[in-house]
Design an enzyme around this catalytic site. Sequence first.
Site, PDB file in Angstrom:
ATOM      1  CB  ILE A  51      30.135  52.222  34.897  1.00  0.00           C
ATOM      2  CG1 ILE A  51      29.299  50.958  34.709  1.00  0.00           C
ATOM      3  CG2 ILE A  51      30.293  52.583  36.367  1.00  0.00           C
ATOM      4  CD1 ILE A  51      30.014  49.703  35.171  1.00  0.00           C
ATOM      5  CG  ASP A  52      23.427  53.825  33.240  1.00  0.00           C
ATOM      6  OD1 ASP A  52      23.102  54.901  33.765  1.00  0.00           O
ATOM      7  OD2 ASP A  52      22.596  52.937  32.959  1.00  0.00           O
ATOM      8  CE  LYS A  53      20.960  54.082  40.341  1.00  0.00           C
ATOM      9  NZ  LYS A  53      19.910  53.014  40.418  1.00  0.00           N
TER      10      LYS A  53
END
Length: 814
Positions: free
Chosen positions: A341-343
């Site tokens: 998951i990207d931030k």
Amino acid sequence: MPGPNGPPGADLCPWHGAAGQATIVIVATAGPARSAWLTRYAAVVLLVATVAGLLTGGLLRLAGAADAADLVWLAVGGCGAAYALWAMADSVRHHRLGVDVIALLAVGGALAVREFLAAAVIGVMLASGRALEAWAAGRANRDLSALLERAPRAARRYHGDVLETVSLDLVRPGDRLMVAPGDLVPVDGTVAGPTAVLDESVLTGEALPVDRPDGDGVRSGVVNAGGPFDLVAAATAEDSTYAGIVRLVSEAETSQAPFVRLADRYAIWFLLVTLVAAAGAWVLGGAARAVAVLVVATPCPLILAAPVAFVSGLSISARRGVVVKGGAVLERLARCTTLLIDKTGTLTSGRPAVAAVIPAGTVPAGEMLRLAASLDQVSSHVLAGAVIRAAQARNCRLSLPTQTEEIPGQGIRGTVGGRRVAVGTAAFAAVSPSAPWAKRARRRARVDGAMTVFVAVDDVPAGVLVLDDPVRPDAGATIRALRRGGIARIVMLTGDRAEVADMVGAIIGVDEVLAERSPAGKLDAVRMERRRSPTAMVGDGINDAPALALADVGVAMGARGASAASEAADAVLTVDRLDRLGEVAALARRTRRIALQSVLAGMVLSLAAMGVAAAGLLPAVWGAMLQEAIDVAVILNALRALRPPRGAAPLTPVDAALTKRFHDEHEAIRADIEEVRAAAEALDSADTAAAMTQVRHAARLLVTEVGPHEDAEQRMLYPALDRLFGGTDVTATMSRAHAEIAHQIRRLSELLEDIGPGMPDEVDLADLRGLLYGLYAILRLHTAQEDESYLSLGDEMTAPETAAVPILTGARPQ
């Protein structure tokens, strides 16, 4: 009256021209329309014809016309045989050889042994199965096809001072459009003029209307729920939000899940078992018994159950604001056990927000924010919008600045209400690097991964604004929901600095943080995780697109993310809420489970009926009726995927309004909480008198704003949450926090009363610091817990911006 070919200015009633055009279209397309109607209702026509033939044959038999009855039933059986032959040919054309062969053998065998009634019943069974499939698919596709049917096709565009209705293809960025009440917004754009009231439920699922003021971004496809307003187009129709969603839906409708192909593989084995059983029955009891076995083996459940379940799952996903590109994606998502998951923009909001307003002591925090936001109204810097939003959330009355000057890379200065204001870097605002308040602000920004913007008023440093990219309120709850749903490993991927990424990862509870990763580095991470287990990837930026395409399932944050990410992804969240990811992951597993249940149940029931028929205990006619009942039961079970999962019922409108009210109040409460911290820090300064003024101001805010807010939550919000969660005191721990907050506010008031108007001594200062820092900590934690656990339950609180703010050359913050 002028006809449709008259001069443009002569048609005073545009509806006449439109009607004329509509008539031409209808006449010109009457043939194709009739063909489309027959295609759409072919299943119903076949069912009506076969049922009518079956009943007619029965009446003729009762009337003593046995030969005529047999002829009618023969015709009905022939219809069934023709349909089975067509279905088998279609399967072969799609490179499948499945259970349609059994249906053809059953009806053909019944006709061969002169079991005309059984052949007619089989024909009715096949027709009813086809009609049930069409009805189920139509119901399940309703939410998906509704998007296509609602797509806007025309727009009202200004041509000078005249409004003209033009085809949507002719609208270009920069065109000024008028959106009438009840109309769909035709293209992405920005509101020009009075506030627009919009129904955005088709895109977000949010039932309450949303106010969009002048300059706010609006996405195509939403409905104007208020008066007419003007819109400045920001994109063509093809590049707008709604057209992108329609493309995704079209892809979803043409995809087939691997599990459906798995059902076909089951069907091959089922076919072999059926042929062996029929051969055995022939040996034991002759052709009639073999036909009875074939009749009960006609496996409509195996053909229909899996597609119906997965299409139903796609429908529910679309209803919740997640467009999944086909059943194949839903089935792969059900098998994923690792999530990358990207931030930025995924776990965080993706846009800067004012986290703290820290005054230097000369100007109150609220006034400093008002002056800075007033000046930033004419700034082109990317952070200006965040400062303005913060001031509006705190109900600051902004003024129009004059004599403004903006220097790229440094800041902006001007006059606001007769006061000289400068907003920008520390040097631009003449802030000394050794000033204690500035040093504290810079340390806080460095630790939290935030940015600082300094403010000067009348050539004197007034304070600093701390801006960060806040973690989404629903991020922690989403991560926990994903773990409960079967995701065993969660990794955060980001190009951000390691210290900032580690802080966010610790807050939301991921297993590993991979920071400072380029797009190539993200690709390497996806490859590595895919070697371990099926992997999903969630992101929103262009730099995430390659990783989204490589993952087993790529999910894009489509509400405000880059279009490249949405194109590369397998599923798109069209609403700016991360918690929908947890919902759709749970839905994927539930849909696959229901599909498997339906297929296996249909096979087991059919096999049991085959055993009874092979023993000679089930004649062909009664076998056909039993198989019909099995078909209906199994397909209705597959339709359970259309029902929302248990516990997924949305809030009532009243409860949703409550959560929105307290969510909005939290925006103002956060400013009060920062005032408490600033007052505690001011007690370390040499100017004790100014510090005590700030402390008393913070105490007034606690008594007049924070206290009443917490009390209203206790009286109004928490009982509603108890009802929602199905308990009588499920918010007990949060209620205890309310009691502690009220107690500490009373202690602070009593201490200030004891100090009186005089100056505090060292003991008083120590007590004040302890109370203020304690209140700051508990209020900040309590507010974050409410945002995550309770207020994020409501549908989207604030709609995302769609219009990007131009980025100023150079960096203003330090």
